[in-house]
Design a protein around this motif. Sequence first.
Motif, short mmCIF file in Angstrom:
data_model
loop_
_atom_site.label_atom_id
_atom_site.label_comp_id
_atom_site.label_asym_id
_atom_site.label_seq_id
_atom_site.Cartn_x
_atom_site.Cartn_y
_atom_site.Cartn_z
N ALA A 227 47.28 24.82 13.42
CA ALA A 227 47.48 23.74 14.37
C ALA A 227 49.00 23.58 14.92
O ALA A 227 50.00 23.96 13.94
N LEU A 228 49.31 23.29 15.79
CA LEU A 228 50.68 23.22 16.37
C LEU A 228 50.57 21.63 16.91
O LEU A 228 49.75 21.15 17.73
N PHE A 229 51.75 20.91 16.51
CA PHE A 229 52.13 19.46 16.76
C PHE A 229 53.39 19.49 17.54
O PHE A 229 54.35 19.92 16.89
N THR A 230 53.15 18.73 18.79
CA THR A 230 54.33 18.82 19.64
C THR A 230 54.11 17.57 20.66
O THR A 230 53.16 16.70 20.29
N ASP A 231 55.25 17.29 21.24
CA ASP A 231 55.20 15.92 22.11
C ASP A 231 54.93 16.15 23.46
O ASP A 231 54.77 15.27 24.07
N ARG A 232 54.75 17.39 23.96
CA ARG A 232 54.52 17.58 25.60
C ARG A 232 53.54 18.96 25.54
O ARG A 232 53.80 19.74 24.55
N GLU A 233 52.91 19.04 26.52
CA GLU A 233 51.96 20.14 26.61
C GLU A 233 52.83 21.37 26.82
O GLU A 233 53.87 21.56 27.68
N PRO A 234 52.49 22.44 26.20
CA PRO A 234 53.35 23.79 26.11
C PRO A 234 53.32 24.57 27.38
O PRO A 234 52.50 24.05 28.03
N PRO A 235 54.02 25.40 27.62
CA PRO A 235 53.83 26.28 28.66
C PRO A 235 52.74 27.06 28.88
O PRO A 235 52.16 27.15 27.85
N GLU A 236 52.40 27.44 30.11
CA GLU A 236 51.02 28.02 30.21
C GLU A 236 50.92 29.28 29.45
O GLU A 236 49.70 29.30 28.91
N ALA A 237 51.65 30.09 29.13
CA ALA A 237 51.60 31.23 28.31
C ALA A 237 51.39 30.81 27.09
O ALA A 237 50.63 31.47 26.36
N ILE A 238 51.90 29.88 26.55
CA ILE A 238 51.44 29.47 25.20
C ILE A 238 50.18 28.73 24.97
O ILE A 238 49.49 29.10 24.04
N LEU A 239 49.99 27.99 25.88
CA LEU A 239 48.52 27.39 25.92
C LEU A 239 47.36 28.30 25.73
O LEU A 239 46.58 28.54 25.20
N ARG A 240 47.56 29.52 26.54
CA ARG A 240 46.73 30.94 26.70
C ARG A 240 46.46 31.28 25.03
O ARG A 240 45.50 31.55 24.67
N LEU A 241 47.72 31.55 24.69
CA LEU A 241 47.75 32.20 23.22
C LEU A 241 47.02 31.10 22.27
O LEU A 241 46.39 31.84 21.19
N LEU A 242 47.39 29.80 22.29
CA LEU A 242 46.65 29.00 21.48
C LEU A 242 45.27 28.78 21.57
O LEU A 242 44.41 29.14 20.46
N LYS A 243 44.80 28.90 22.72
CA LYS A 243 43.44 29.08 23.01
C LYS A 243 42.77 30.55 22.16
O LYS A 243 41.66 30.50 21.91
N GLN A 244 43.64 31.54 22.75
CA GLN A 244 43.12 32.80 22.41
C GLN A 244 42.89 32.94 20.81
O GLN A 244 41.92 33.55 20.14
N HIS A 245 43.85 32.38 19.93
CA HIS A 245 43.75 32.56 18.58
C HIS A 245 43.21 31.18 17.74
O HIS A 245 43.38 30.93 16.66
N ASP A 246 42.79 30.44 18.48
CA ASP A 246 41.83 29.16 18.21
C ASP A 246 42.69 28.21 17.31
O ASP A 246 42.51 28.11 16.18
#
Length: 252
Positions: A227-246
């Motif tokens: 899990a990643l805990f942060t205060d703003r939505e990450p950049p699109e490239a990071i979002l794709r990686l988070l989804k890819q690796h569940d």
Amino acid sequence: MNQQQRQDAIIELVRRQGYASIEQLTEHFTVTPQTIRRDLNTLATDGRIRRVHGGAGLESSTVNTAYSTRKTLNLEAKQRIAALLARHVPDHSSLFINIGTSNEVIAEALLDHQGLEVITNNLNVAAILQHKEDFNVIIAGGEVRSRDGGIIGEATIDFINQFKVDYGIIGISGIDEDGSLLEFDYQEVRVAQAILRNSRQVFLATDHSKFQRNPVVRQGNLAQLDALFTDREPPEAILRLLKQHDVALHLA
């Protein structure tokens, strides 16, 4: 373009060029020099750029911001992140908590919990938690860094390797768009890698400024997180990686 979009675009421009002048930014965004100065001051306060005479440059990839400065940077965001992460840690859990000002705020957020066992290489975390009589706080041995109370070295790694805990709570100095978790200190990284190996679940807490920093030492990868805990939505490239690796994303 709103203020947030303009500031993100300023960072991207500075990253591409290494430096951007107020004059160049004023012309590029068709705003006043006063607006650009306010943007640069805000971004510098957040640790996302380095304010220099007449413009802005990149943050250093080899030297971290001073600990005393990092203690106050984005403090309100860190407190929100810490409160959210703490809600995902059950009572009577075992934890690693490593070096970092965000992790010190998390330690404060955990004080309402019951029966935690915490292994840490951060003297400041130990000091925050020591007064909880129902907590078992274990401090790793090793070399103490005078600048921030972090404990590092081969003895620290050997100590960490003796445990297998429920949750590893780690901080980071930067996240690259390829998913690399980046730090400044090689010895600190080796301890964090031991924590990653010996945790059943790994939680990373980081405020938004870390998505724009590029320290030099590779600690790991987003794929190693639960899990990643942060205060703003990450950049699109990071979002794709988070989804890819569940990897679960929690926004405070």
